[in-house]
Scaffold this active site. Structure first.
Site: not given
Ligand SMILES: CSCCC(=O)C(=O)COP(=O)(O)O
Ligand SMILES: [Zn+2]
Length: 454
Positions: A120, A140, A163, A213, A295
């Site tokens: 990330c 996630h 809220e 995701h 309509d």
């Molecule tokens: C099953 S996790 C797949 C990879 C992903 O979407 C994620 O957010 C994890 O990224 P990282 O490289 O921090 O493990």
């Molecule tokens: Zn991810």
């Protein structure tokens, strides 16, 4: 112990940052340590919420230090592909403000994988650089995933009158919270450009959803990022539950999703998979988009607008319209149609029918006879093509001259906007009773959402 790396910024054991030089001691010092521990603690907590299970998700924070301007503060990131709830301080990476790795964790014995900074990282850096964020959370959480799946074509999540919206930076209870949705990719890093585009396109947002995701949420510091992440997850959960109850989460009242007979139509029905949609998605191609056929009279527009405004306007404008457009092919065609109709009416003894003289009789006489016949036809409420054609042309001129102002029910613009955001096209049946092009029946700000009638 973490391993310090020879990074482009390392100068004889000192780390050069934009405006200041930080020693290796700073890199190993208590502020950096606290941030590393914080990430491990937060990950344990977020694991219990389902945000970082199965090694998914990630957290990063700047090393909060008042003596250093935020854009120059060091960044701590978690490692990739590890069990996030079991991480400890020494597992963390430290990066320079521009994203160079300054310190990395030591490798661990089998069955651990070789250390690698979170996938990330490029996305986190976008939030740091484009929004001056102090921390970013990638979750996630299943709510953040499901909420993007309910309407698979939606490019935004919208909600109002909840809220918990107040927990999102810059938002109040009555505001509409809009979170952009970007499409998922095979690799996390491939999301970087679309995340950057969403950040740019939505200057007010502090989060970006990734379809199927999860979500990226940022804040000025880790507390703000955490608070907002909690509020976003709460709102997604609420939206999913409202949807399950057949309620519309996006409107202020959160009332029942209207039936197909209602003005708003049934958005859920618009996504109920058809055979064709199913086949398309099974083949891996994009599912078919849907179209709503609307309509006008009594649906988008009060019937009284037709009876009290359009018909009187046509009756009063016949003479003026014919005089102004007499020489045009369109009006000549209209007169030809009316002449044929009147001949038929005379043969059938229809009351009020008077012969329309030939063209050679002159413009004035022809117009006078047409006006008399048209008035009688309107009075008798005749549903005949010759009359409808002429009326349609008169109304079109009226809308163009702004002598006629379109009227739609107050929830129509909102419905059109929402369908547009969902990628649903809106069109009209070919035959419209009053013979006005539908697009002319809508205010200019609604017209952009309509498929132009041809
Ligand atoms: C099953 S996790 C797949 C990879 C992903 O979407 C994620 O957010 C994890 O990224 P990282 O490289 O921090 O493990
Ligand atoms: Zn991810």
């Amino acid at each position: 112990m973490a391993a310090a790396l020879a990074a482009p910024f390392a100068l004889n054991g000192a780390v050069k940052m934009a405006n200041s030089t930080t020693s290796q001691a700073y890199l190993d010092g208590s502020r950096v340590k606290e941030s590393k521990t914080l990430i491990a603690d937060l990950c344990r907590q977020f694991y219990t919420l389902g945000w970082v299970s199965g090694t998914g998700g990630s957290i990063t924070t700047k090393v909060h230090d008042d003596s250093i301007p935020k854009p120059e503060q060091l960044i701590v990131m978690s490692p990739s592909g590890v069990q996030k709830e079991r991480m400890v301080e020494d597992d963390m990476y430290v990066l320079s403000p521009s994203g160079s790795i300054l310190s990395a964790p030591l490798p661990k014995p089998y069955p651990h994988k070789a250390p690698k900074c979170t996938d990330c990282a490029p996305l986190f850096l976008k939030a740091y650089h484009m929004r001056n964020a102090g921390a970013v959370i990638h979750s996630h959480g299943i709510e953040s995933c499901l909420v993007t799946m309910i309407n698979p074509f939606s490019k935004e999540f919208r909600i109002t009158h909840m809220e918990m919206i107040k927990g999102i930076q810059g938002h109040g209870y009555y505001d509409e919270l809009v979170v952009p949705i970007i499409e998922n990719t095979a690799q996390e890093s491939e999301l970087t450009e679309s995340l950057a585009e969403a950040i740019k396109a939505y200057p007010k947002t502090t989060a970006v959803l990734v379809r199927n995701h999860g979500i990226y949420v940022w804040g000025d510091n880790w507390i703000s990022a955490k608070t907002q992440a909690e509020c976003y997850h709460y709102l997604f959960d609420a939206a999913i539950k409202l949807h399950q109850l057949g309620m519309d989460w996006s409107t202020p009242t959160h009332g029942p999703i209207q039936s197909a007979n209602g003005v708003l139509g049934n958005v859920r029905d618009a996504y109920r998979p058809t055979k064709a949609t199913k086949i398309a998605s099974e083949n891996g191609t994009e599912p078919l988009k849907r179209c709503i056929v609307l309509d006008i009279e009594g649906t988008t527009t009060p019937i009284s607008f037709v009876t009290d405004v359009l018909f009187p306007y046509a009756r009063e404008s016949v003479g003026k319209h014919l005089a102004a457009t007499y020489e045009t092919a369109e009006t000549q065609d209209d007169i030809k149609l009316l002449r044929a109709q009147v001949q038929e009416d005379l043969a059938n003894g229809v009351a009020g029918a008077l012969p329309i003289p030939p063209e050679e009789a002159g413009k004035q006489d022809v117009i006078a006879a047409v006006v008399t016949n048209v008035e009688a036809m309107i009075k008798a409420d005749r549903k005949i093509t010759a009359l409808k054609e002429l009326q349609g042309h008169i109304w079109r001129t009226g809308f163009q001259n702004n002598e006629l102002q379109s009227v739609v029910f107050e929830d129509v613009p909102e419905a059109l906007e929402r369908w547009h955001a969902l990628g649903i096209k809106v069109t009209f049946p070919c035959l419209i009773v009053c013979n006005v092009k539908p697009v002319e029946m809508f205010q200019v700000d609604c017209q952009k959402y309509l498929e132009i009638f041809v």
